[in-house]
Write a protein that holds these residues in place. Structure first.
Motif, short mmCIF file in Angstrom:
data_model
loop_
_atom_site.label_atom_id
_atom_site.label_comp_id
_atom_site.label_asym_id
_atom_site.label_seq_id
_atom_site.Cartn_x
_atom_site.Cartn_y
_atom_site.Cartn_z
N ALA A 332 0.67 -1.26 -0.29
CA ALA A 332 0.15 0.20 0.09
C ALA A 332 0.95 1.18 -0.32
O ALA A 332 0.85 2.39 -0.43
CB ALA A 332 -0.96 0.15 1.28
N ALA A 333 2.10 1.59 0.73
CA ALA A 333 2.89 2.17 0.69
C ALA A 333 3.42 2.46 -0.64
O ALA A 333 3.87 3.52 -1.12
CB ALA A 333 3.91 2.39 1.55
N LYS A 334 3.98 1.42 -0.96
CA LYS A 334 4.17 1.50 -2.08
C LYS A 334 3.40 1.92 -3.43
O LYS A 334 3.97 2.61 -4.70
CB LYS A 334 4.94 0.39 -2.95
CG LYS A 334 6.30 -0.10 -2.80
CD LYS A 334 6.30 -1.53 -3.05
CE LYS A 334 7.49 -2.43 -2.31
NZ LYS A 334 7.86 -3.87 -3.13
N ASN A 335 2.34 1.56 -3.80
CA ASN A 335 1.25 2.09 -4.53
C ASN A 335 0.93 4.01 -4.46
O ASN A 335 0.55 4.42 -5.25
CB ASN A 335 -0.22 1.09 -4.11
CG ASN A 335 0.02 0.15 -4.85
OD1 ASN A 335 1.15 -0.32 -5.41
ND2 ASN A 335 -1.20 -1.03 -4.23
N ALA A 336 0.89 4.59 -3.07
CA ALA A 336 1.09 5.64 -2.45
C ALA A 336 1.92 6.53 -3.21
O ALA A 336 2.19 7.41 -3.13
CB ALA A 336 0.60 5.85 -1.60
N LEU A 337 3.08 5.53 -3.14
CA LEU A 337 4.17 6.61 -3.16
C LEU A 337 4.83 6.79 -4.31
O LEU A 337 4.99 8.09 -5.00
CB LEU A 337 5.25 5.98 -2.49
CG LEU A 337 5.31 6.29 -0.70
CD1 LEU A 337 6.40 5.71 0.02
CD2 LEU A 337 5.35 7.63 -0.51
N LEU A 338 5.29 5.80 -5.29
CA LEU A 338 5.94 5.72 -6.60
C LEU A 338 5.33 6.32 -7.86
O LEU A 338 6.18 6.94 -8.60
CB LEU A 338 5.92 3.75 -6.71
CG LEU A 338 6.48 3.40 -5.57
CD1 LEU A 338 7.21 1.59 -6.39
CD2 LEU A 338 7.50 3.54 -5.84
N PRO A 339 4.21 6.45 -7.47
CA PRO A 339 3.45 7.32 -8.83
C PRO A 339 3.85 8.54 -8.78
O PRO A 339 4.25 8.97 -9.79
CB PRO A 339 1.81 6.91 -9.15
CG PRO A 339 1.87 5.73 -7.72
CD PRO A 339 2.37 5.58 -7.16
N ALA A 340 3.89 9.63 -7.47
CA ALA A 340 4.33 10.22 -7.18
C ALA A 340 5.67 10.61 -8.39
O ALA A 340 6.12 11.65 -7.87
CB ALA A 340 3.71 11.12 -6.03
N ILE A 341 6.75 9.70 -7.32
CA ILE A 341 8.01 9.81 -7.46
C ILE A 341 8.20 9.46 -9.78
O ILE A 341 9.14 10.62 -10.06
CB ILE A 341 8.98 8.29 -6.72
CG1 ILE A 341 8.62 8.85 -5.57
CG2 ILE A 341 10.63 8.50 -7.26
CD1 ILE A 341 9.52 7.61 -4.64
N SER A 450 25.13 17.16 -3.17
CA SER A 450 24.97 16.71 -2.40
C SER A 450 24.18 17.29 -1.54
O SER A 450 24.00 16.54 -0.73
CB SER A 450 25.88 16.13 -1.81
OG SER A 450 26.77 16.96 -1.14
N ALA A 451 24.37 18.48 -1.77
CA ALA A 451 22.98 19.28 -0.98
C ALA A 451 22.38 19.72 -1.46
O ALA A 451 21.28 20.72 -1.18
CB ALA A 451 24.27 20.76 -1.08
N ARG A 452 21.34 18.44 -2.07
CA ARG A 452 20.14 18.61 -2.28
C ARG A 452 18.88 17.61 -1.95
O ARG A 452 19.56 16.33 -1.54
CB ARG A 452 19.75 18.76 -3.58
CG ARG A 452 20.59 20.03 -4.17
CD ARG A 452 20.33 19.87 -5.59
NE ARG A 452 21.21 21.07 -6.47
CZ ARG A 452 20.29 22.12 -7.15
NH1 ARG A 452 18.92 22.56 -6.68
NH2 ARG A 452 20.89 23.18 -7.27
N PRO A 453 17.89 17.90 -1.72
CA PRO A 453 17.62 16.32 -0.85
C PRO A 453 17.47 15.12 -2.59
O PRO A 453 16.81 15.76 -3.83
CB PRO A 453 15.82 17.50 -1.63
CG PRO A 453 16.02 18.56 -1.36
CD PRO A 453 17.00 19.32 -1.35
N LEU A 454 17.40 13.82 -2.00
CA LEU A 454 17.52 13.34 -2.86
C LEU A 454 16.27 12.01 -2.44
O LEU A 454 16.30 11.45 -3.86
CB LEU A 454 18.90 12.65 -3.46
CG LEU A 454 20.28 13.43 -2.98
CD1 LEU A 454 21.37 12.74 -2.66
CD2 LEU A 454 20.27 14.13 -4.48
N MET A 455 15.47 11.89 -1.74
CA MET A 455 15.22 10.72 -1.15
C MET A 455 13.56 10.78 -1.85
O MET A 455 13.00 11.91 -1.99
CB MET A 455 15.65 9.75 0.10
CG MET A 455 16.61 10.71 1.10
SD MET A 455 17.26 9.10 -0.26
CE MET A 455 19.10 10.29 1.34
N GLY A 456 12.48 10.48 -2.01
CA GLY A 456 11.27 9.61 -2.12
C GLY A 456 10.94 10.86 -3.34
O GLY A 456 11.74 12.03 -4.32
#
Length: 526
Positions: A332-341, A450-456
């Motif tokens: 469920a977490a993958k289904n919510a996050l991956l389309p946005a990424i 590297s001084a930038r957001p990278l995650m999610g």
């Protein structure tokens, strides 16, 4: 601030340091690196390592060799490794930092740390050949520690031996473990034993975790400043952009988890909360000493990071398995996050060939994000070593034809740039400099990547704009190169009052003059 020897018996409310006749005798220090026989901080790495072994530091150096292996290449070219541990100490609240080393080294380290925004005092215990070989330096360090150990000001005092004191065997392990409730942490961070400043961060973080774990095993410890988390936490290992822990916390929430402290921590009490987790995410995979402490506490370690679509999906799966989360929750977490990424990546695609190198330890996960953004990534070089926690990223990159080089040297990074002729070179300062000389657009990894957001989802589109803007500057580089062609290079390098002449070319094109008879005769005599 220079911390010189103090008469601590005169300081109210503090315990005087034991003298040479007490229970803590002054150790006699080997003098091989002191300079009396011509050695010193200018001596070669092998000489310094041999001196340290002769002075009784073999165990420390052997541990470093296991934790931070240098093979198959020699030590990479980067800044003094002690900058990493110094930076960690200076960023912590209620922590005093003291350096013991050659004055030139201390000056360089303090300058660099303040250049990077450390608005904190650095203590320094000076020495000379006599105080080093007689053991007086150890006395001076011990006196300084007693003078600094004020519980109203500090939770901990960190003392760091640089190259010469380490090679001479100055025994920080003999310092008291605690004075007036203030913890004393002594570490050796020699340039001939710790390969990079990134790994030196792990040296101090691991020493602090070891101390904190021992305290927690003995009884109750201080709670985090914000109180204990209501949900089980995942500790994040490795320095990262401030927005990333927040983003990771949002990704963990659907799993019933929360993001724990980031190690290295910003306060001593956070170490207890870091150890009190259900799993550790080794975002930076080279923190070997820290991983050892977490494993000793029974905490599972998860490699890689939630970057891009594939990276986030794999990471959530691994965290769910490590923490015993139901498969349905993870899906469920993958289904919510991956389309946005996926959507964020498609909005700012990267078009161009790229080579990437750096010494922070996050190069492989940045490489994954660039590749998923559409970049034609050919090479990733990192000054850090290969560990099992980086294997998922290495395998993913190599499966897509990317050359991954651990312990990369400057020469290897430059060779990759020459071989692949990228549209953009991302790297360290000398790589960027060489690229711009070749009219290749370039970005400095540490400050601009590297001084930038990278995650999610937040990190998915963070690199596209800056990378595409740099690639688009190629035409400007070509115009500048054409305009300044020949200026300040070759025979025209330097400062001239007149227009410089290429004397080598002029002499080569001039007709040869016949030698005089006398000259020929002399030449024959020779």
């Amino acid at each position: 601030m220079t911390v010189k020897p103090f008469d601590t018996s005169a300081v109210p409310g503090r315990v005087a340091a034991p003298d040479a006749s007490g229970s803590a005798p002054v150790p006699q220090v080997e003098g091989t690196a002191a300079g009396g026989d011509g050695l010193g901080c200018h001596a070669g790495r092998d000489e310094m390592r041999n001196a340290a072994a002769a002075a009784g530091n073999s165990e420390t150096l052997e541990r470093y060799a296991r934790d931070y292996p240098t093979g198959p290449h020699d030590q990479p070219q980067s800044m003094c490794p002690a900058f990493g541990s110094l930076r960690v100490g200076l960023r912590m609240r209620r922590t005093a930092t003291v350096l013991s080393g050659s004055a030139c080294c201390v000056y360089g380290l303090t300058f660099t740390s303040h250049f990077y925004g450390a608005r904190r005092t650095v203590g320094y215990v000076p020495f000379n050949s006599e105080t080093l070989v007689t053991g007086k330096l150890f006395e001076d360090i011990r006196d300084a520690v007693y003078a600094l150990a004020d519980p109203a000001l500090y939770d901990a005092v960190v003392v760091t031996n640089l190259c010469v004191p380490t090679a001479s065997g100055v025994p920080l392990r003999l310092l008291p473990k605690e004075i007036n409730g203030v913890r004393i942490i002594g570490i050796d961070v020699p340039g001939f034993g710790v390969p990079t400043h990134a790994e030196a961060k792990d040296v101090l973080a691991g020493a602090m975790l070891n101390y904190a774990r021992t305290e927690a095993e003995l009884g109750p410890v201080q709670a985090p400043r914000a109180g204990p988390s209501e949900r089980p936490t995942v500790t994040l290992l490795g320095e990262m952009f401030p927005a990333d822990p927040v983003g990771i916390g949002m990704m963990l929430e659907p799993l019933g988890l929360a993001a724990g402290p980031v190690v290295p921590t910003r306060e001593w009490r956070e170490l207890y909360a870091a150890l009190d987790c259900v799993a550790v995410a080794a975002i930076h995979p080279f923190y070997t000493a820290s991983v050892r402490e977490f494993e000793a506490a029974g905490r599972p370690i998860v490699g890689s990071a939630p970057v891009g679509v594939d990276g986030t999906a794999d990471w959530l799966q691994a965290v769910g398995e490590a923490c015993g989360v139901a498969r349905a929750k993870v899906d469920a977490a993958k289904n919510a996050l991956l389309p946005a990424i996926r959507g964020a990546l498609s909005q700012v695609p990267i078009k161009g060939r790229i080579t990437l190198s750096g010494y922070e330890g996050s190069e492989l996960i940045v490489g994954r994000l660039l590749a998923e953004s559409g970049a034609d990534l050919r090479y990733v070089g990192t000054a850090c070593p290969r560990t099992r926690w980086s294997d998922p990223d290495r395998e993913w990159l190599e499966a897509r034809g990317v050359e991954v080089q651990y312990r990369a040297s400057l020469e290897q990074d430059l060779a990759a740039m020459e071989a692949f002729q990228p549209d953009l070179a991302i790297g360290t300062t000398p790589v960027v400099q060489k690229a711009k000389q070749r009219a290749i657009p370039a970005l400095y990894f540490t400050n601009l990547i590297s001084a930038r957001p990278l995650m999610g989802p937040a990190g998915a589109g963070s690199l596209g704009q800056v990378v595409n803007a740099a690639i688009a500057g190629k035409a400007r580089f070509d115009r500048m190169t054409a305009f300044f062609d020949g200026v300040g290079s070759g025979h025209a390098a330097g400062i001239w009052e007149d227009t410089p002449r290429d004397r080598k070319t002029a002499s080569a094109s001039a007709p040869a003059k016949p030698l005089k008879a006398q000259s020929v005769k002399e030449a024959g005599a020779c």
